[in-house]
Design a protein around this motif. Sequence first.
Motif, PDB file in Angstrom:
ATOM      1  N   ARG A   4      -9.519  -3.545  12.957  1.00 13.43           N
ATOM      2  CA  ARG A   4     -10.869  -2.999  13.122  1.00 13.43           C
ATOM      3  C   ARG A   4     -10.885  -2.153  14.370  1.00 13.43           C
ATOM      4  O   ARG A   4     -10.289  -2.521  15.387  1.00 13.43           O
ATOM      5  CB  ARG A   4     -11.890  -4.128  13.301  1.00 13.43           C
ATOM      6  CG  ARG A   4     -12.267  -4.815  12.032  1.00 13.43           C
ATOM      7  CD  ARG A   4     -13.401  -5.771  12.287  1.00 13.43           C
ATOM      8  NE  ARG A   4     -13.695  -6.529  11.075  1.00 13.43           N
ATOM      9  CZ  ARG A   4     -14.322  -7.670  11.051  1.00 13.43           C
ATOM     10  NH1 ARG A   4     -14.739  -8.206  12.189  1.00 13.43           N
ATOM     11  NH2 ARG A   4     -14.542  -8.286   9.927  1.00 13.43           N
ATOM     12  N   GLU A   5     -11.593  -1.037  14.284  1.00 12.50           N
ATOM     13  CA  GLU A   5     -11.769  -0.187  15.454  1.00 12.50           C
ATOM     14  C   GLU A   5     -13.095  -0.565  16.091  1.00 12.50           C
ATOM     15  O   GLU A   5     -14.131  -0.565  15.432  1.00 12.50           O
ATOM     16  CB  GLU A   5     -11.777   1.284  15.039  1.00 12.50           C
ATOM     17  CG  GLU A   5     -11.843   2.230  16.211  1.00 12.50           C
ATOM     18  CD  GLU A   5     -11.668   3.692  15.808  1.00 12.50           C
ATOM     19  OE1 GLU A   5     -11.682   4.532  16.708  1.00 12.50           O
ATOM     20  OE2 GLU A   5     -11.518   3.976  14.603  1.00 12.50           O
ATOM     21  N   SER A  29       0.829  -1.208   0.000  1.00  6.28           N
ATOM     22  CA  SER A  29       0.000   0.000   0.000  1.00  6.28           C
ATOM     23  C   SER A  29       0.864   1.259   0.000  1.00  6.28           C
ATOM     24  O   SER A  29       0.361   2.362   0.150  1.00  6.28           O
ATOM     25  CB  SER A  29      -0.916   0.019   1.224  1.00  6.28           C
ATOM     26  OG  SER A  29      -1.751  -1.106   1.222  1.00  6.28           O
ATOM     27  N   ASN A  76      -1.992   7.644  14.991  1.00  6.99           N
ATOM     28  CA  ASN A  76      -1.775   7.783  13.545  1.00  6.99           C
ATOM     29  C   ASN A  76      -1.510   6.439  12.886  1.00  6.99           C
ATOM     30  O   ASN A  76      -2.033   6.153  11.800  1.00  6.99           O
ATOM     31  CB  ASN A  76      -0.619   8.751  13.256  1.00  6.99           C
ATOM     32  CG  ASN A  76      -0.988  10.182  13.580  1.00  6.99           C
ATOM     33  OD1 ASN A  76      -2.163  10.550  13.558  1.00  6.99           O
ATOM     34  ND2 ASN A  76       0.009  10.988  13.893  1.00  6.99           N
ATOM     35  N   ARG A  92      -6.101   0.840  10.066  1.00  6.01           N
ATOM     36  CA  ARG A  92      -7.545   0.706   9.861  1.00  6.01           C
ATOM     37  C   ARG A  92      -7.916   0.988   8.409  1.00  6.01           C
ATOM     38  O   ARG A  92      -8.691   0.250   7.809  1.00  6.01           O
ATOM     39  CB  ARG A  92      -8.294   1.646  10.800  1.00  6.01           C
ATOM     40  CG  ARG A  92      -9.805   1.400  10.809  1.00  6.01           C
ATOM     41  CD  ARG A  92     -10.558   2.457  11.596  1.00  6.01           C
ATOM     42  NE  ARG A  92     -10.488   3.720  10.867  1.00  6.01           N
ATOM     43  CZ  ARG A  92     -10.115   4.883  11.382  1.00  6.01           C
ATOM     44  NH1 ARG A  92      -9.795   4.985  12.646  1.00  6.01           N
ATOM     45  NH2 ARG A  92     -10.080   5.970  10.652  1.00  6.01           N
ATOM     46  N   GLU A  93      -7.344   2.044   7.849  1.00  8.95           N
ATOM     47  CA  GLU A  93      -7.661   2.414   6.468  1.00  8.95           C
ATOM     48  C   GLU A  93      -7.242   1.328   5.481  1.00  8.95           C
ATOM     49  O   GLU A  93      -7.903   1.113   4.475  1.00  8.95           O
ATOM     50  CB  GLU A  93      -6.985   3.752   6.110  1.00  8.95           C
ATOM     51  CG  GLU A  93      -7.662   4.942   6.782  1.00  8.95           C
ATOM     52  CD  GLU A  93      -6.880   6.242   6.666  1.00  8.95           C
ATOM     53  OE1 GLU A  93      -5.774   6.238   6.069  1.00  8.95           O
ATOM     54  OE2 GLU A  93      -7.378   7.269   7.179  1.00  8.95           O
ATOM     55  N   ILE A  94      -6.158   0.634   5.784  1.00  8.80           N
ATOM     56  CA  ILE A  94      -5.675  -0.433   4.901  1.00  8.80           C
ATOM     57  C   ILE A  94      -6.443  -1.739   5.143  1.00  8.80           C
ATOM     58  O   ILE A  94      -6.424  -2.634   4.316  1.00  8.80           O
ATOM     59  CB  ILE A  94      -4.152  -0.612   5.095  1.00  8.80           C
ATOM     60  CG1 ILE A  94      -3.429   0.612   4.529  1.00  8.80           C
ATOM     61  CG2 ILE A  94      -3.632  -1.863   4.437  1.00  8.80           C
ATOM     62  CD1 ILE A  94      -1.974   0.662   4.853  1.00  8.80           C
ATOM     63  N   ARG A 110      -4.731   4.489  12.685  1.00 11.99           N
ATOM     64  CA  ARG A 110      -5.569   5.008  11.603  1.00 11.99           C
ATOM     65  C   ARG A 110      -5.118   4.443  10.254  1.00 11.99           C
ATOM     66  O   ARG A 110      -5.928   3.983   9.458  1.00 11.99           O
ATOM     67  CB  ARG A 110      -5.517   6.546  11.590  1.00 11.99           C
ATOM     68  CG  ARG A 110      -6.388   7.183  10.515  1.00 11.99           C
ATOM     69  CD  ARG A 110      -6.252   8.707  10.476  1.00 11.99           C
ATOM     70  NE  ARG A 110      -4.879   9.186  10.547  1.00 11.99           N
ATOM     71  CZ  ARG A 110      -4.015   9.160   9.523  1.00 11.99           C
ATOM     72  NH1 ARG A 110      -4.383   8.687   8.347  1.00 11.99           N
ATOM     73  NH2 ARG A 110      -2.780   9.626   9.673  1.00 11.99           N
ATOM     74  N   VAL A 111      -3.799   4.425  10.039  1.00 11.59           N
ATOM     75  CA  VAL A 111      -3.253   3.863   8.791  1.00 11.59           C
ATOM     76  C   VAL A 111      -3.627   2.387   8.676  1.00 11.59           C
ATOM     77  O   VAL A 111      -4.096   1.926   7.633  1.00 11.59           O
ATOM     78  CB  VAL A 111      -1.708   4.045   8.743  1.00 11.59           C
ATOM     79  CG1 VAL A 111      -1.089   3.228   7.622  1.00 11.59           C
ATOM     80  CG2 VAL A 111      -1.358   5.517   8.587  1.00 11.59           C
TER      81      VAL A 111
END
Length: 147
Positions: A75-76, A18, A63, A69-71, A66-67
């Motif tokens: 899971r949050e 990614s 941070n 999670r986005e990838i 967050r990265v």
Amino acid sequence: MTVSDYRLQEAIDTLKGSGVRITPQRHAVLEYLLNSMTHPTADEIYKALETKFPNMSVATVYNNLRVFREIGLVRELTYGDSSSRFDCNTSDHYHAICDSCGKIVDFHYPSLNEVESLAEQVTGFDVSHHRMEVYGTCSNCQSNNTH
């Protein structure tokens, strides 16, 4: 190579694919998450790693989460309290949550996909996902209450 080593290498490969740079802090947060069965909060991850990385801030942990999670690596989990918890197990599974101590335990049950299609039919929603939680008192809290 152990299963956790393999999962860590797989996650690192996903990050690299990614275009995400693998910093030592990022590697440590990912490794901690993969080896944690407790669904830690960002603060818990920070506290666990602060001696190894004294210059790392809580913001760095957030941070990185967050990265991840986005990838799609984590899971949050938000359950109404103030702190999100993070789960590295992204396979379909459900959670049992202790009312006393807040402990979260994974459990597997056949996915309730029929609930989603029924909800779509009844409500007209385009359902994206669902989650199920079971609440009770964990065995630790049960044994502490009997004394």
